[in-house]
Design a protein around this motif. Structure first.
Motif, PDB file in Angstrom:
ATOM      1  N   PRO A  63     -25.265 -46.517  -4.409  1.00 27.68           N
ATOM      2  CA  PRO A  63     -25.769 -47.775  -3.970  1.00 27.68           C
ATOM      3  C   PRO A  63     -27.373 -47.495  -4.054  1.00 27.68           C
ATOM      4  O   PRO A  63     -27.966 -48.530  -4.225  1.00 27.68           O
ATOM      5  N   PRO A  64     -27.989 -46.216  -3.955  1.00 28.53           N
ATOM      6  CA  PRO A  64     -29.476 -46.130  -4.122  1.00 28.53           C
ATOM      7  C   PRO A  64     -30.005 -46.764  -5.225  1.00 28.53           C
ATOM      8  O   PRO A  64     -29.602 -46.815  -6.476  1.00 28.53           O
TER       9      PRO A  64
ATOM     10  N   CYS B 100     -23.148 -39.866   2.018  1.00 26.87           N
ATOM     11  CA  CYS B 100     -22.617 -40.860   2.881  1.00 26.87           C
ATOM     12  C   CYS B 100     -21.779 -42.059   2.012  1.00 26.87           C
ATOM     13  O   CYS B 100     -21.070 -42.598   2.522  1.00 26.87           O
ATOM     14  N   HIS B 101     -22.522 -42.412   0.980  1.00 26.44           N
ATOM     15  CA  HIS B 101     -21.802 -43.465   0.035  1.00 26.44           C
ATOM     16  C   HIS B 101     -21.744 -43.108  -1.486  1.00 26.44           C
ATOM     17  O   HIS B 101     -21.843 -43.965  -2.301  1.00 26.44           O
TER      18      HIS B 101
ATOM     19  N   CYS C  38     -25.955 -37.798  -2.220  1.00 26.86           N
ATOM     20  CA  CYS C  38     -25.913 -38.419  -1.035  1.00 26.86           C
ATOM     21  C   CYS C  38     -24.325 -38.778  -0.500  1.00 26.86           C
ATOM     22  O   CYS C  38     -23.995 -39.472  -1.268  1.00 26.86           O
TER      23      CYS C  38
ATOM     24  N   HIS D  32     -31.189 -45.413   0.183  1.00 29.23           N
ATOM     25  CA  HIS D  32     -30.128 -46.223   0.360  1.00 29.23           C
ATOM     26  C   HIS D  32     -30.323 -46.677   2.287  1.00 29.23           C
ATOM     27  O   HIS D  32     -30.916 -47.286   2.544  1.00 29.23           O
ATOM     28  N   LEU D  33     -29.471 -45.435   2.788  1.00 28.81           N
ATOM     29  CA  LEU D  33     -29.685 -45.737   4.247  1.00 28.81           C
ATOM     30  C   LEU D  33     -29.878 -44.504   4.877  1.00 28.81           C
ATOM     31  O   LEU D  33     -29.496 -44.074   6.023  1.00 28.81           O
ATOM     32  N   MET D  34     -30.881 -43.608   4.318  1.00 22.21           N
ATOM     33  CA  MET D  34     -31.588 -42.445   5.055  1.00 22.21           C
ATOM     34  C   MET D  34     -30.666 -41.513   5.312  1.00 22.21           C
ATOM     35  O   MET D  34     -31.180 -40.423   6.030  1.00 22.21           O
ATOM     36  N   CYS D  35     -29.380 -41.051   4.916  1.00 23.06           N
ATOM     37  CA  CYS D  35     -28.778 -40.083   4.949  1.00 23.06           C
ATOM     38  C   CYS D  35     -29.290 -38.993   4.405  1.00 23.06           C
ATOM     39  O   CYS D  35     -30.053 -39.070   3.325  1.00 23.06           O
TER      40      CYS D  35
ATOM     41  N   CYS E  62     -32.116 -40.337   1.847  1.00 25.93           N
ATOM     42  CA  CYS E  62     -31.661 -41.163   0.791  1.00 25.93           C
ATOM     43  C   CYS E  62     -32.206 -42.513   1.047  1.00 25.93           C
ATOM     44  O   CYS E  62     -32.479 -43.118   1.993  1.00 25.93           O
TER      45      CYS E  62
ATOM     46  N   GLY F 210     -24.140 -41.437  -3.459  1.00 26.18           N
ATOM     47  CA  GLY F 210     -25.261 -41.723  -4.132  1.00 26.18           C
ATOM     48  C   GLY F 210     -25.636 -40.599  -4.851  1.00 26.18           C
ATOM     49  O   GLY F 210     -25.898 -39.543  -4.320  1.00 26.18           O
TER      50      GLY F 210
END
Ligand code: FES
Length: 103
Positions: A76-77, A60-61, A58, A42-45, A40, A63
């Motif tokens: 968020p991405p 995680c959040h 994604c 955003h934070l790579m999930c 992702c 996305g």
């Protein structure tokens, strides 16, 4: 990766261009092949193929990315997922010239 092993509406993970770069190959419900690096933006999930709504998710959040072009559509991405060029020869899927192996 043989196309026969990847029915429409399924996906498989692989690594490209190096063993450290997780990627996702998707055979869409409409029969298109798409591949993206699956970290992702955003934070790579790792992102997943959501068959029901034909998007990349994604978890995680929450996305969401467009399956057709990797553009972020919700959450968020801000940047798109890197698209991997594909070729199909004799029923085998290649990533820009390199054969795709399972998992
Ligand atoms: S890491 Fe993907 S939305 Fe945050």
């Amino acid at each position: 990766m043989k196309l026969d092993d990847l029915p429409k509406g399924t996906s498989v993970t692989f690594n490209y261009p190096t063993e450290k770069d997780p990627a996702l190959l998707i055979h869409t419900k409409t029969g298109e092949l798409k591949a993206y690096n699956s970290a992702c933006t955003h934070l790579m999930c790792p992102v997943f193929y959501e068959k029901e709504s034909e998007v990349l998710l994604c978890p995680c959040h929450q996305g969401y990315f467009d399956l057709n072009n990797g553009h972020p559509i919700a959450g968020p991405p801000q940047r798109e997922l890197p698209l991997i060029e594909l070729e199909v020869m004799d029923g085998v899927v290649y990533a820009a010239g390199r054969k795709i192996r399972h998992g």
